[in-house]
Design an enzyme around this catalytic site. Structure first.
Site, PDB file in Angstrom:
ATOM      1  N   SER A  22      30.898  35.803  40.559  1.00 44.14           N
ATOM      2  CA  SER A  22      30.610  34.610  39.757  1.00 44.14           C
ATOM      3  C   SER A  22      29.170  34.152  39.946  1.00 44.14           C
ATOM      4  O   SER A  22      28.484  33.788  38.981  1.00 44.14           O
ATOM      5  CB  SER A  22      31.566  33.481  40.139  1.00 44.14           C
ATOM      6  OG  SER A  22      32.898  33.806  39.853  1.00 44.14           O
ATOM      7  N   ARG A 122      41.399  39.206  25.150  1.00 46.55           N
ATOM      8  CA  ARG A 122      41.471  37.957  25.901  1.00 46.55           C
ATOM      9  C   ARG A 122      41.116  36.764  25.018  1.00 46.55           C
ATOM     10  O   ARG A 122      40.294  36.869  24.099  1.00 46.55           O
ATOM     11  CB  ARG A 122      40.552  38.030  27.120  1.00 46.55           C
ATOM     12  CG  ARG A 122      40.975  39.115  28.092  1.00 46.55           C
ATOM     13  CD  ARG A 122      40.052  39.241  29.277  1.00 46.55           C
ATOM     14  NE  ARG A 122      40.132  38.064  30.144  1.00 46.55           N
ATOM     15  CZ  ARG A 122      39.404  37.933  31.258  1.00 46.55           C
ATOM     16  NH1 ARG A 122      38.569  38.893  31.606  1.00 46.55           N
ATOM     17  NH2 ARG A 122      39.527  36.865  31.992  1.00 46.55           N
ATOM     18  N   SER A 168      38.986  25.498  33.896  1.00 47.98           N
ATOM     19  CA  SER A 168      38.346  26.800  33.748  1.00 47.98           C
ATOM     20  C   SER A 168      36.847  26.662  33.942  1.00 47.98           C
ATOM     21  O   SER A 168      36.168  25.968  33.171  1.00 47.98           O
ATOM     22  CB  SER A 168      38.630  27.389  32.358  1.00 47.98           C
ATOM     23  OG  SER A 168      37.782  28.499  32.101  1.00 47.98           O
ATOM     24  N   ASP A 316      41.975  33.686  40.982  1.00 45.03           N
ATOM     25  CA  ASP A 316      41.651  35.115  40.966  1.00 45.03           C
ATOM     26  C   ASP A 316      42.272  35.867  42.138  1.00 45.03           C
ATOM     27  O   ASP A 316      42.338  37.097  42.121  1.00 45.03           O
ATOM     28  CB  ASP A 316      40.141  35.323  40.977  1.00 45.03           C
ATOM     29  CG  ASP A 316      39.505  35.072  39.623  1.00 45.03           C
ATOM     30  OD1 ASP A 316      40.232  35.101  38.617  1.00 45.03           O
ATOM     31  OD2 ASP A 316      38.284  34.832  39.582  1.00 45.03           O
TER      32      ASP A 316
END
Length: 440
Positions: A22, A122, A168, A316
């Site tokens: 990330s 997605r 998110s 995750d």
């Protein structure tokens, strides 16, 4: 590519996993639109992050590879990106696509964002909907998926006060990046606090960002100044080994310089709630992010109920947590994790199918699962091209009675290059096989 994992019975030593994915994505993006030259160390050279790197090179950003994990990026400023000659192929990287949607929506050129078969399935409306409300012109498929066609907006974007239905970091970051180009103050509210790497790194690049519990905001019109970024080890990659040691009686393993951002440490809290002997030590700051070394001593885990805000802080890591639950005494119940169904695979379905194939009692629920810990027999499982599923199921071999063959593992390279070598170096017995080939 398949993995063949023979039963192993010990995990020990020390290991530094690759850089945080990330943070690596964001370091490239923010350095690219900053004024001046930035240096990034600890960059993750996995396929996802390389897709981001290639995208900015295609838009005219000078990037120099100083080594496998070190970059120099000469920023082109907020308005210096150029239209790429071809669609930007982002491979399997949802982070690249969703954050780039926010960053490129205000640009004065057209661009198409596409990816592999998994990425183009997605959901993207969660990003395109708020961006459209800001005045962006974005086309999607009829199902709201990629390819995304971004057209130059007819007027400057408008600031937005957006209440996201999901926690998110990708949605939040996309809206904030678009907000840098908008007129006025852009804010995002979430049901739970998602990871805050964007807010932290924007501040490092000179942007004033207001943030709090489930909230972040910034004023449009700010510019980024070049900054050097040192990327810590990825807690999502460390999670596989935290679980490996926790489920193996007598094991002792230290993970070095792991990122301990409080929005990402849910896996530590969950494992502790299951009885894991886990100690964090030598805490320090690296590149503006808290880091520390984590030592895990193996023992017996017990079941837990996992729900609420801790889920978003470990989203995750749940494939690995599912394996921990399969090795715990009692029935572990996971709720509030519907987000797992729209990852690289439907991770609830894929992991429950995999655990059942190994002889574990595992029931999928709409927003989670019920897993009754017990014996792991071994067998053949399908990772469905999902890198985190493949690596998690490999850890189950530490408690398996027979070998485990894991199919469709090539995408491990997207997030953890060198995974096999790291795993074998601390005690796993993992071989890479040609897909469809024999078991030995």
């Amino acid at each position: 590519m398949d993995y063949l994992c023979q039963p192993a019975r010990d995990i020990r030593g020390s290991l530094r996993v690759p850089g945080d994915k990330s943070i690596s994505h964001r370091a490239v993006m923010f350095a690219a639109i900053a004024d001046g030259s930035s240096r990034v160390t600890g960059f993750l050279p996995g396929e996802d992050c390389l897709a981001t790197l290639r995208a900015f090179a295609a838009m005219g950003v000078p990037v120099e590879r100083l080594g496998d994990t070190e970059l120099r990026i000469d920023g082109v400023g907020m308005h210096g990106l150029r239209a790429p000659a071809q669609p930007l192929d982002l491979g399997n990287s949802g982070t690249s696509m969703r954050l780039l949607a926010g960053l490129l929506a205000p640009q004065a050129f057209e661009v198409t964002l596409t990816g592999d078969a998994s990425l183009t399935r997605r959901p993207m409306r969660r990003v395109t909907e708020p961006l459209t409300r800001m005045g962006a012109d974005i086309g999607t498929s009829a199902d709201g998926t990629a390819p995304l066609q971004l057209h130059a907006p007819k007027a400057p974007l408008r600031a937005i006060d957006y209440r996201s239905p999901v926690a998110s970091a990708q949605v939040k970051s996309a809206v904030l990046l678009a907000g840098l180009y908008a007129e006025g103050r852009t804010s995002v509210h979430e049901p739970h606090t998602s990871r805050d790497h964007s807010e932290r790194m924007l501040r490092a690049f000179g942007v004033e960002v207001e943030s709090g519990d489930g909230f972040a905001a910034l004023e449009g019109g700010q510019t980024l100044r070049a900054a050097d970024v040192e990327v810590p080890a990825d807690i999502s990659s460390a999670a596989f080994f935290l679980v490996a040691a926790a489920i193996t009686p007598g094991a002792e393993l230290t993970l070095e310089a792991v990122g301990l951002n409080p929005t990402r440490t849910g896996v530590i809290d969950i494992l502790r709630s299951m009885g894991a002997d886990l100690t964090v030590h030598d805490e320090r700051t690296l590149g503006g992010e808290p880091v520390g070394d984590i030592t895990v001593r193996g023992g017996r885990l017990h079941a837990a109920e996992i729900a609420g805000e801790v889920v978003s802080r470990a989203i995750d890591e749940f494939p690995a947590i599912f394996v921990a639950a399969a090795c715990a005494t009692g029935e572990t119940v996971i709720r509030d994790a519907a987000e797992l169904r729209v990852k690289e695979s439907d991770r609830i379905r894929t992991m429950m199918d995999g655990l059942r194939a190994l002889g574990v009692s595992a029931i999928a629920e709409p927003d989670g699962a019920r897993i009754l810990g017990g014996r792991i027999h071994g067998g053949v499982v399908d990772a469905c091209g999902d890198h985190r599923v493949a690596m998690s199921l490999a850890m189950a071999s530490l408690r398996a009675e027979q070998p485990i063959r894991i199919r469709d593992c090539a995408n491990v390279q997207t997030s953890f290059p060198g995974f096999r070598e790291a795993a074998c170096g601390v005690g796993l017995d993992l071989r890479v096989l040609q897909a469809g080939g024999p078991d030995a």
